[in-house]
Write an enzyme that holds these catalytic residues in place. Structure first.
Site, short mmCIF file in Angstrom:
data_model
loop_
_atom_site.label_atom_id
_atom_site.label_comp_id
_atom_site.label_asym_id
_atom_site.label_seq_id
_atom_site.Cartn_x
_atom_site.Cartn_y
_atom_site.Cartn_z
N ASP A 88 0.83 -1.20 0.00
CA ASP A 88 0.00 0.00 0.00
C ASP A 88 0.86 1.25 0.00
OD1 ASP A 88 -2.69 -0.60 -0.11
OD2 ASP A 88 -2.94 -0.80 2.04
N LYS A 118 -0.25 -0.55 -4.33
CA LYS A 118 -1.69 -0.31 -4.36
C LYS A 118 -1.97 1.12 -3.95
CE LYS A 118 -4.63 -2.03 -1.20
NZ LYS A 118 -5.34 -0.83 -0.66
N GLU A 187 -13.89 -2.75 -1.70
CA GLU A 187 -14.07 -2.89 -0.25
C GLU A 187 -15.44 -2.40 0.20
OE1 GLU A 187 -12.03 -2.00 4.10
OE2 GLU A 187 -10.93 -1.50 2.27
#
Length: 286
Positions: A88, A118, A187
């Protein structure tokens, strides 16, 4: 350069090819030991900025610095050998401009040896995704409930539960796919919307609190093991390790306070003193 070169690890293109195929299995990992344990069973390990909440006690992922992500990612890469490691990009490390995103993402890849990064955000991050992928950095996108935006969203709440919201999320998914992302995390999206997006776009969708129709699934490892104090609704706990740890700590504390531990089995006894060495008198010739 002659000859062929092949990666020993799963790569971002390998994941991209799994669209519509066998489901992609992913979990978070934050240190070498857990990475080593779960590496044989998953396709992808995400060094998520959720480590700020899970391991460092932050209320959100927003305070996590780039240096912390790099340190944990280095450990995960050392502890694994076959899974694609994705890292991330933390809040504030990529939003200002595509060039800033490239500098920081390149640093992450060079210093950790990970296979991809990401970033959160949909259509408004498409330019950045394209800029990175054009320059050799594989990008996984993340839309729906985006934790780094918690201060504008207002809470960690599910998204897309009203049909009036669907068009924006569908546009986000199309935009990141067209910009070159190799996969996208969905998500906490309403199940019907997540399934619909999965059918609409050409790259794999990785669900977390989304839909079984997604091309893969991811969970935070500590959540599924029962180690996190606040577990989201979408997490199935596969073990109650948290309870086992609490039971063990209580037993340890009681034995220490009762002077039961350490017993003789966990201490070292004295050894007999070695016999003194006597020197023989030196013989002299006649």
């Amino acid at each position: 350069m002659s000859g062929e070169f092949s990666f020993k690890r799963v790569t971002a293109p390998d994941i991209a090819k799994r669209k519509g195929g066998a489901p992609i299995v992913a979990l978070t990992a934050y240190h070498a030991h857990t990475a080593r344990i779960i590496d044989p069973y998953v396709d992808m390990l995400l060094v998520g900025d959720s480590l700020g909440m899970v391991m460092h006690g932050y209320e959100t992922t927003v305070p996590v610095p780039l240096e912390l992500m790099i340190m944990h990612a280095q450990a995960v890469v050392r502890g694994s050998s076959r899974s694609l490691v994705v890292v991330d990009m933390p809040f504030g490390s990529y939003e200002e401009s595509p060039s800033e995103a490239f500098r920081n993402a390149a640093r992450v890849m060079k210093e950790t040896g990970c296979g991809a990064i990401k970033i959160e955000g949909g259509a408004h991050m498409a330019e950045t995704i394209r800029y990175l992928t054009d320059r050799g950095i594989p990008v996984m996108s993340h839309i729906g409930m985006t934790p780094q935006a918690v201060n504008t969203i207002g809470s960690f709440k599910p998204r897309g539960r009203f049909r009036s919201e669907w068009a924006a999320f569908e546009e986000d998914a199309r935009a990141v796919a067209e910009a070159g992302a190799f996969a996208v995390v969905l998500e906490a999206l309403a199940e019907l919307l997540a399934a619909r997006i999965t059918k609409q776009i050409s790259i794999p969708t990785i669900g977390i609190g989304a839909s079984a129709e997604c091309d893969g699934q991811i969970l935070v490892l500590e959540d599924m093991l029962g180690l996190s104090p606040r577990v989201p609704k979408f997490v199935k706990e596969y073990a109650q390790i948290g309870e086992a740890i609490e039971t063990a700590v209580k037993a340890y504390a009681n034995e220490v306070r009762g002077r039961v531990f350490p017993s003789d089995a966990y201490t070292y006894p004295m050894c007999d003193e070695p016999a003194p060495v006597t020197k023989k008198p030196k013989m002299t010739g006649s």
